[in-house]
Scaffold this motif. Structure first.
Motif, PDB file in Angstrom:
ATOM      1  N   GLN A  28     -54.291 -11.475 -52.264  1.00  0.00           N
ATOM      2  CA  GLN A  28     -53.129 -10.644 -51.961  1.00  0.00           C
ATOM      3  C   GLN A  28     -53.090 -10.289 -50.480  1.00  0.00           C
ATOM      4  O   GLN A  28     -52.027 -10.277 -49.844  1.00  0.00           O
ATOM      5  CB  GLN A  28     -53.163  -9.375 -52.820  1.00  0.00           C
ATOM      6  CG  GLN A  28     -52.066  -8.361 -52.512  1.00  0.00           C
ATOM      7  CD  GLN A  28     -50.665  -8.863 -52.804  1.00  0.00           C
ATOM      8  OE1 GLN A  28     -50.490  -9.874 -53.470  1.00  0.00           O
ATOM      9  NE2 GLN A  28     -49.666  -8.167 -52.296  1.00  0.00           N
ATOM     10  N   SER A  77     -51.846 -13.193 -48.506  1.00  0.00           N
ATOM     11  CA  SER A  77     -50.419 -13.454 -48.715  1.00  0.00           C
ATOM     12  C   SER A  77     -49.528 -12.602 -47.822  1.00  0.00           C
ATOM     13  O   SER A  77     -48.408 -13.001 -47.508  1.00  0.00           O
ATOM     14  CB  SER A  77     -50.049 -13.226 -50.183  1.00  0.00           C
ATOM     15  OG  SER A  77     -50.083 -11.858 -50.503  1.00  0.00           O
ATOM     16  N   GLY A 117     -50.447 -15.836 -44.730  1.00  0.00           N
ATOM     17  CA  GLY A 117     -50.829 -16.946 -45.598  1.00  0.00           C
ATOM     18  C   GLY A 117     -52.066 -17.669 -45.101  1.00  0.00           C
ATOM     19  O   GLY A 117     -52.868 -17.126 -44.326  1.00  0.00           O
ATOM     20  N   THR A 140     -47.027 -11.575 -57.746  1.00  0.00           N
ATOM     21  CA  THR A 140     -45.837 -11.969 -57.000  1.00  0.00           C
ATOM     22  C   THR A 140     -44.599 -11.246 -57.524  1.00  0.00           C
ATOM     23  O   THR A 140     -43.765 -10.763 -56.748  1.00  0.00           O
ATOM     24  CB  THR A 140     -45.612 -13.491 -57.099  1.00  0.00           C
ATOM     25  OG1 THR A 140     -46.756 -14.153 -56.572  1.00  0.00           O
ATOM     26  CG2 THR A 140     -44.368 -13.905 -56.315  1.00  0.00           C
ATOM     27  N   THR A 147     -50.305  -4.094 -51.356  1.00  0.00           N
ATOM     28  CA  THR A 147     -51.584  -4.658 -50.918  1.00  0.00           C
ATOM     29  C   THR A 147     -52.642  -3.569 -50.785  1.00  0.00           C
ATOM     30  O   THR A 147     -53.792  -3.746 -51.194  1.00  0.00           O
ATOM     31  CB  THR A 147     -51.419  -5.399 -49.577  1.00  0.00           C
ATOM     32  OG1 THR A 147     -50.471  -6.448 -49.735  1.00  0.00           O
ATOM     33  CG2 THR A 147     -52.747  -5.980 -49.114  1.00  0.00           C
TER      34      THR A 147
END
Length: 511
Positions: A207, A210, A214, A379, A397
């Motif tokens: 997470q 992301s 990335g 997601t 997050t």
């Protein structure tokens, strides 16, 4: 050989070796039977039936004594000179930190995707039933705990199964209990290393990556993964060295903070879409009894909701009594009442907030996930937050990281108690475990080891089979303990006691 290729090789080698074992074990533990067009895992039925039985047996104690449970957490019925290491609030937050985790964020999203919005209703019902099971197992955990010469406490199924069965059934019960205690210790230890540690670190790292650019971002490299793993391992190792007091001190601050951040984030999404709340609630209730597009219809939604709740709050699995056993009390049922608040916080509040946020925000990924299984639960939840403000996924997050770290800490304590039951309480033994546990945290950011994580899930739910049989056999003991505590409460209210309870049998001290 690069670090990336080396970890990939390890993943493949481990998966290749354990995959047949994990597959067979998963098929056995999560064996499902077809019901009205959908599949019902028998282990879920086992957990739900236990909740129904104990709710009936104890006269809906989770509803009748809810206010009393809150008063106990507040310290209203604390007793001077009680054995133990932490207070009621600290014991509750330590245990909650082990159950509140990524399942509350990702797992709920998967539930409302597969089972529709109606799964939320059944998830809440299952959470309410699980409160009774949690009450029973934690009361037994405190009743049969061991207070060691140095003041530390050990408890959990590895203690109340052998002692309780010996009390009720004599020599035969004692022999059976010892075998079950070894099995319980192994199951807790295995799940803790892979599910409570490695998986939590792995998913929180994913997470973080992301939202940090990335795989091409600063943390996307193997070096970034290693740095994250070492950082988490260092934090966990430092806290573990301090024992349950240290863990409780951290979780008593971390759990309210992480729950507050997450619930506040959910409330922002809900308030921004406040006009959609009535329709969302109607959708959830209608979806529970008349779901569209859900395999198995009402039963399908019910099964998915029950499954998510059972997997989330861990009621009946025997893990939470390990943390609660360290509480300072002379009445085991007092902590049992505190523990029934756990499924309420975990499932009824936090899981429901996640589900309501997704239903109200209705992100595009939620609809797409029904046809595209590659879209993960995190997601969907992240996108739901993102519908309000683009930077809201960063709040998620933070919540994910806090949830993960608190879960790793609590399962570290659970594992330590399982380890010392198997290998002894020497300083060398405990240090060996703590080093091993911190190394698993480092590995979590580098390896997926999904096969072993799947095995860990199956092994933990095997413990539920053993544990709940023990709970049924020892329920009369819990009834006596509840009556004793309620009598103490009546006496306290009448001014007949100042908190010292001379008639209470002292906890046996062992070295």
């Amino acid at each position: 050989m690069s670090l990336d290729s080396m970890t990939e090789s390890v993943d493949k080698a481990v998966s290749g070796f354990f995959e047949p074992i994990a597959g067979w074990l998963g098929d056995v533990v999560f064996y499902s039977v077809p019901v009205a067009g959908t599949e019902l895992p028998l282990i879920v039925a086992w957990l739900v039936v236990a909740g129904l039985v104990f709710s009936t047996w104890f006269g809906l104690v989770q509803i009748r004594k809810f206010r009393l449970a809150v008063d106990v957490v507040r310290g209203k019925y604390d007793e001077k000179g009680s054995a133990g290491e932490v207070n009621h609030f600290q014991a509750l937050t330590a245990a909650v930190s082990g159950t509140v985790g990524l399942g509350n964020i990702a797992g709920v999203a998967v539930a409302v995707t597969i089972g529709g919005p109606g799964a939320t209703f059944w998830m809440i019902l299952c959470g309410l039933l699980g409160m009774a099971t949690k009450f029973v197992e934690v009361t037994l955990g405190v009743k049969y705990r061991e207070v060691h010469a140095d003041g530390t406490v050990s408890g959990g199924p590895m203690h109340y199964l052998p002692k309780g069965l010996a009390d009720r059934f004599g020599k035969n019960g004692k022999t059976l209990g010892k075998v079950l205690a070894v099995l319980a210790s192994f199951m807790v230890l295995f799940f803790g290393l892979f599910g409570g540690n490695l998986f939590q670190v792995n998913q929180s790292y994913a997470q973080l990556v992301s939202v940090a650019g990335g795989e091409d971002g600063a943390l996307g490299s193997s070096a970034g993964a290693l740095f994250f793993g070492i950082l988490v391992a260092a934090l966990v190792g430092i806290v573990l060295l301090g024992g349950i007091r240290s863990i409780a001190n951290v979780t008593s601050k971390l759990v309210p903070a992480m729950a507050g951040i997450y619930i506040a984030a959910c409330l922002v999404v809900i308030l921004v879409n406040v006009t959609a709340v009535p329709d969302a609630l109607v959708t959830i209730v209608e979806g529970a009894f008349n779901p569209e597009g859900v395999a198995g219809g009402v039963l399908g939604a019910l099964i998915i909701g029950f499954k998510r709740a059972a997997f989330s709050n861990e009621a009946g699995l025997g893990s939470a009594p390990i943390a609660h056993s360290a509480v300072k009390t002379k009445h085991p049922a007092s902590e049992g009442l505190v523990a029934l608040l756990e499924p309420f916080i975990d499932t009824v509040i936090i899981c429901t907030m996640t589900a309501l946020t997704i239903v109200i925000a209705n992100p595009a990924s939620w609809a797409k996930a029904r046809t595209d299984e590659s879209i993960g639960g995190v997601t969907i939840t992240s996108d739901a937050f993102g519908t309000v403000l683009p930077w809201f996924p960063y709040i998620l997050t933070i919540a994910v990281l806090l949830f993960a770290i608190s879960t790793v800490l609590t399962w570290g304590y659970y594992c330590l108690k399982a380890w010392t039951h198997l290998f002894g309480r020497s300083k060398a033994s405990e240090l060996t475990f703590k080093v091993l546990y911190t190394l698993f945290a480092v590995a979590g950011s580098l390896l997926t080891l999904q096969t072993l994580i799947d095995m860990a899930d199956a092994i933990l739910f095997m413990l539920a089979v053993i544990n709940i049989i023990g709970l049924y056999l020892l329920a009369p003991v819990v009834k006596r303990e509840l009556n004793a505590f309620l009598e103490f409460v009546r006496a306290r209210k009448a001014g007949e006691t100042d908190g010292a309870d001379d008639d209470q049998e002292p906890v046996k001290t062992t070295v």
